[in-house]
Write an enzyme that holds these catalytic residues in place. Structure first.
Site, PDB file in Angstrom:
ATOM      1  N   LYS A  39       0.832  -1.213   0.000  1.00  9.98           N
ATOM      2  CA  LYS A  39       0.000   0.000   0.000  1.00  9.98           C
ATOM      3  C   LYS A  39       0.867   1.265   0.000  1.00  9.98           C
ATOM      4  O   LYS A  39       0.647   2.186  -0.766  1.00  9.98           O
ATOM      5  CB  LYS A  39      -0.927   0.026   1.236  1.00  9.98           C
TER       6      LYS A  39
ATOM      7  N   ARG B 203      -9.061   1.360   9.537  1.00  9.38           N
ATOM      8  CA  ARG B 203      -8.651  -0.002   9.831  1.00  9.38           C
ATOM      9  C   ARG B 203      -9.663  -0.744  10.681  1.00  9.38           C
ATOM     10  O   ARG B 203      -9.434  -1.896  11.025  1.00  9.38           O
ATOM     11  CB  ARG B 203      -7.341   0.046  10.611  1.00  9.38           C
TER      12      ARG B 203
ATOM     13  N   ARG C  13      11.855  -5.872   4.623  1.00 10.15           N
ATOM     14  CA  ARG C  13      11.739  -4.430   4.380  1.00 10.15           C
ATOM     15  C   ARG C  13      12.794  -3.652   5.167  1.00 10.15           C
ATOM     16  O   ARG C  13      13.053  -3.929   6.334  1.00 10.15           O
ATOM     17  CB  ARG C  13      10.345  -3.945   4.787  1.00 10.15           C
TER      18      ARG C  13
ATOM     19  N   ARG D 297      12.018  -1.718  10.795  1.00  7.25           N
ATOM     20  CA  ARG D 297      10.994  -1.267  11.739  1.00  7.25           C
ATOM     21  C   ARG D 297      10.850  -2.276  12.868  1.00  7.25           C
ATOM     22  O   ARG D 297      10.885  -3.474  12.630  1.00  7.25           O
ATOM     23  CB  ARG D 297       9.642  -1.138  11.003  1.00  7.25           C
TER      24      ARG D 297
ATOM     25  N   ARG E 184       0.402  -8.921  13.697  1.00  5.47           N
ATOM     26  CA  ARG E 184      -0.183  -7.903  12.814  1.00  5.47           C
ATOM     27  C   ARG E 184      -1.130  -8.554  11.806  1.00  5.47           C
ATOM     28  O   ARG E 184      -2.163  -8.006  11.468  1.00  5.47           O
ATOM     29  CB  ARG E 184       0.928  -7.140  12.076  1.00  5.47           C
TER      30      ARG E 184
HETATM   31  P1  AP5 Z   1       4.950  -1.594   1.771  1.00  9.89           P
HETATM   32  O1  AP5 Z   1       4.586  -0.755   0.585  1.00  9.89           O
HETATM   33  O2  AP5 Z   1       5.674  -0.954   2.884  1.00  9.89           O
HETATM   34  O3  AP5 Z   1       3.647  -2.348   2.320  1.00  9.89           O
HETATM   35  P2  AP5 Z   1       2.447  -1.766   3.183  1.00  9.89           P
HETATM   36  O4  AP5 Z   1       1.209  -2.457   2.712  1.00  9.89           O
HETATM   37  O5  AP5 Z   1       2.435  -0.271   3.169  1.00  9.89           O
HETATM   38  O6  AP5 Z   1       2.863  -2.347   4.593  1.00  9.89           O
HETATM   39  P3  AP5 Z   1       2.918  -1.696   6.056  1.00  9.89           P
HETATM   40  O7  AP5 Z   1       3.592  -2.684   6.930  1.00  9.89           O
HETATM   41  O8  AP5 Z   1       3.499  -0.316   6.043  1.00  9.89           O
HETATM   42  O9  AP5 Z   1       1.432  -1.649   6.396  1.00  9.89           O
HETATM   43  P4  AP5 Z   1       0.833  -1.651   7.755  1.00  9.89           P
HETATM   44  O10 AP5 Z   1      -0.549  -1.341   7.327  1.00  9.89           O
HETATM   45  O11 AP5 Z   1       0.987  -2.807   8.629  1.00  9.89           O
HETATM   46  O12 AP5 Z   1       1.690  -0.556   8.559  1.00  9.89           O
HETATM   47  P5  AP5 Z   1       1.363   0.914   9.005  1.00  9.89           P
HETATM   48  O13 AP5 Z   1       2.601   1.687   8.933  1.00  9.89           O
HETATM   49  O14 AP5 Z   1       0.143   1.429   8.318  1.00  9.89           O
HETATM   50  O15 AP5 Z   1       5.789  -2.861   1.225  1.00  9.89           O
HETATM   51  C1  AP5 Z   1       6.349  -3.815   2.105  1.00  9.89           C
HETATM   52  C2  AP5 Z   1       7.710  -4.318   1.551  1.00  9.89           C
HETATM   53  O16 AP5 Z   1       7.480  -4.989   0.315  1.00  9.89           O
HETATM   54  C3  AP5 Z   1       8.707  -3.181   1.223  1.00  9.89           C
HETATM   55  O17 AP5 Z   1       9.990  -3.619   1.532  1.00  9.89           O
HETATM   56  C4  AP5 Z   1       8.574  -2.966  -0.292  1.00  9.89           C
HETATM   57  O18 AP5 Z   1       9.777  -2.507  -0.863  1.00  9.89           O
HETATM   58  C5  AP5 Z   1       8.213  -4.372  -0.761  1.00  9.89           C
HETATM   59  N1  AP5 Z   1       7.303  -4.365  -1.906  1.00  9.89           N
HETATM   60  C6  AP5 Z   1       6.201  -3.559  -2.081  1.00  9.89           C
HETATM   61  N2  AP5 Z   1       5.566  -3.856  -3.229  1.00  9.89           N
HETATM   62  C7  AP5 Z   1       6.271  -4.886  -3.793  1.00  9.89           C
HETATM   63  C8  AP5 Z   1       6.089  -5.656  -4.984  1.00  9.89           C
HETATM   64  N3  AP5 Z   1       5.067  -5.431  -5.826  1.00  9.89           N
HETATM   65  N4  AP5 Z   1       6.981  -6.644  -5.238  1.00  9.89           N
HETATM   66  C9  AP5 Z   1       8.024  -6.903  -4.386  1.00  9.89           C
HETATM   67  N5  AP5 Z   1       8.251  -6.204  -3.239  1.00  9.89           N
HETATM   68  C10 AP5 Z   1       7.370  -5.204  -2.939  1.00  9.89           C
HETATM   69  O19 AP5 Z   1       0.941   0.686  10.532  1.00  9.89           O
HETATM   70  C11 AP5 Z   1       1.868   0.318  11.521  1.00  9.89           C
HETATM   71  C12 AP5 Z   1       1.175   0.279  12.879  1.00  9.89           C
HETATM   72  O20 AP5 Z   1       0.651   1.590  13.189  1.00  9.89           O
HETATM   73  C13 AP5 Z   1      -0.032  -0.650  12.987  1.00  9.89           C
HETATM   74  O21 AP5 Z   1       0.358  -1.982  13.285  1.00  9.89           O
HETATM   75  C14 AP5 Z   1      -0.811   0.004  14.133  1.00  9.89           C
HETATM   76  O22 AP5 Z   1      -0.222  -0.298  15.378  1.00  9.89           O
HETATM   77  C15 AP5 Z   1      -0.608   1.481  13.877  1.00  9.89           C
HETATM   78  N6  AP5 Z   1      -1.646   2.056  13.002  1.00  9.89           N
HETATM   79  C16 AP5 Z   1      -1.457   2.610  11.771  1.00  9.89           C
HETATM   80  N7  AP5 Z   1      -2.623   3.014  11.277  1.00  9.89           N
HETATM   81  C17 AP5 Z   1      -3.578   2.710  12.195  1.00  9.89           C
HETATM   82  C18 AP5 Z   1      -4.977   2.857  12.235  1.00  9.89           C
HETATM   83  N8  AP5 Z   1      -5.664   3.419  11.214  1.00  9.89           N
HETATM   84  N9  AP5 Z   1      -5.623   2.435  13.335  1.00  9.89           N
HETATM   85  C19 AP5 Z   1      -4.985   1.904  14.383  1.00  9.89           C
HETATM   86  N10 AP5 Z   1      -3.644   1.696  14.405  1.00  9.89           N
HETATM   87  C20 AP5 Z   1      -2.943   2.108  13.318  1.00  9.89           C
END
Ligand code: AP5
Length: 213
Positions: A13, A88, A127, A160, A171
Site C-alpha cells: 500500500k 482499519r 523491508r 521497523r 499484525r
Molecule cells: P509496503 O509498501 O511498505 O507495504 P504496506 O502495505 O504499506 O505495509 P505496512 O507494513 O506499512 O502496512 P501496515 O498497514 O501494517 O503498517 P502501518 O505503517 O500502516 O511494502 C512492504 C515491503 O514490500 C517493502 O519492503 C517494499 O519494498 C516491498 N514491496 C512492495 N511492493 C512490492 C512488490 N510489488 N513486489 C516486491 N516487493 C514489494 O501501521 C503500523 C502500525 O501503526 C499498525 O500496526 C498500528 O499499530 C498502527 N496504526 C497505523 N494506522 C492505524 C490505524 N488506522 N488504526 C490503528 N492503528 C494504526
C-alpha cells in the site's frame, strides 16, 4: 479523488501510494507514518502509540481519527488524497464517512491489495526503511544501490521494530480480525476495487491505474 488503500501489512500500500502521489499530486496520508513521526518526536501521543505498535496491535480509534480529522482539512488535500492504512476498523470507516460528509466530500474508491499471508512475511521481514525521508527498500526485491544506505539521502536504513517475525504474525491476525470486515463495508457501498498485489511493482501500478479509470 479520495482513495482508501486497504490490505494486509506488507501488501504494498505504502509503496504504491508514494508512486501514485508523485504522479497525481494527491498527498499520501499514512496513519502509520504519522504515528512513527510522533514516536520520533517523543510526544505523549507517540509514547501512547508505541506501546500498541510494538506489539502489532491497533492504536485506539479515537487517536487515529483525530489525526486524520486534522490532516484532511489542510490545503494540499483539496483535489484529493490517498488514505494509506486508514480506516482499519468499522468505527474508523464510519467516522471517516461522517467527517467527509461534513466537508461535502466522500470516498470514491477503496482499493483492496490482495495477497496471501504466506508471501507477506517475506515482504515485511525483508523491508528496510530510511528513518530520515521514509524511502522504502527490500533486501531482495528493492535493494538500495549501496547495502544498508538510503539512495536518496545517504542515511543508514533501519528495520521497523514491528517488522520482526514475532510481531508480524500478530499484525496479520489483527488485520484479519479487525480490518478485513472493511472489505464488506466498502463492497456494500460499491466502492471496493480489488487488485492483485502479489506481482511486480509495475504490474501492481498498472492494476491500480485500471481501477482508477
Ligand atoms: P509496503 O509498501 O511498505 O507495504 P504496506 O502495505 O504499506 O505495509 P505496512 O507494513 O506499512 O502496512 P501496515 O498497514 O501494517 O503498517 P502501518 O505503517 O500502516 O511494502 C512492504 C515491503 O514490500 C517493502 O519492503 C517494499 O519494498 C516491498 N514491496 C512492495 N511492493 C512490492 C512488490 N510489488 N513486489 C516486491 N516487493 C514489494 O501501521 C503500523 C502500525 O501503526 C499498525 O500496526 C498500528 O499499530 C498502527 N496504526 C497505523 N494506522 C492505524 C490505524 N488506522 N488504526 C490503528 N492503528 C494504526
Amino acid at each position: 479523488m479520495i482513495l482508501v488503500f486497504l490490505g494486509p501489512p506488507g501488501s504494498g500500500k505504502g509503496t504504491q501510494a508514494k508512486r501514485l502521489s508523485s504522479q497525481r499530486s494527491w498527498p499520501q496520508l499514512s496513519t502509520g507514518d504519522m504515528l512513527r513521526a510522533a514516536i520520533q518526536a517523543g510526544t505523549s501521543l507517540g509514547r501512547e502509540a508505541k506501546s500498541f505498535m510494538d506489539q502489532g496491535a491497533l492504536v485506539p480509534d479515537s487517536v487515529v481519527i483525530g489525526l486524520i480529522g486534522e490532516r484532511v482539512k489542510q490545503a494540499d488535500c483539496a483535489s484529493g488524497f490517498i488514505l494509506d492504512g486508514f480506516p482499519r476498523t468499522i468505527p474508523q470507516a464510519e467516522a471517516l464517512d461522517q467527517l467527509l460528509t461534513g466537508l461535502g466530500r466522500q470516498v470514491q474508491r477503496a482499493v483492496l491489495f490482495e495477497m496471501p499471508d504466506s508471501l507477506l512475511v517475506g515482504r515485511l521481514s525483508g523491508r528496510r526503511t530510511c528513518p530520515q525521508d521514509g524511502s522504502m527498500y527490500h533486501v531482495e526485491s528493492a535493494r538500495p544501490r549501496k547495502d544498508g544506505v538510503c539512495d536518496q539521502c545517504g542515511t543508514a536504513l533501519i528495520q521497523r521494530p514491528d517488522d520482526h517475525e514475532e510481531v508480524i504474525s500478530n499484525r496479520l491476525k489483527v488485520y484479519h480480525r479487525q480490518t478485513e470486515p472493511l472489505v464488506g463495508y466498502y463492497r456494500e457501498r460499491q466502492l471496493l476495487r480489488p487488485i492483485r498485489a502479489d506481482q511486480g511493482l509495475d504490474q501492481v501500478s498498472q492494476g491500480l491505474a485500471e481501477v482508477l479509470k
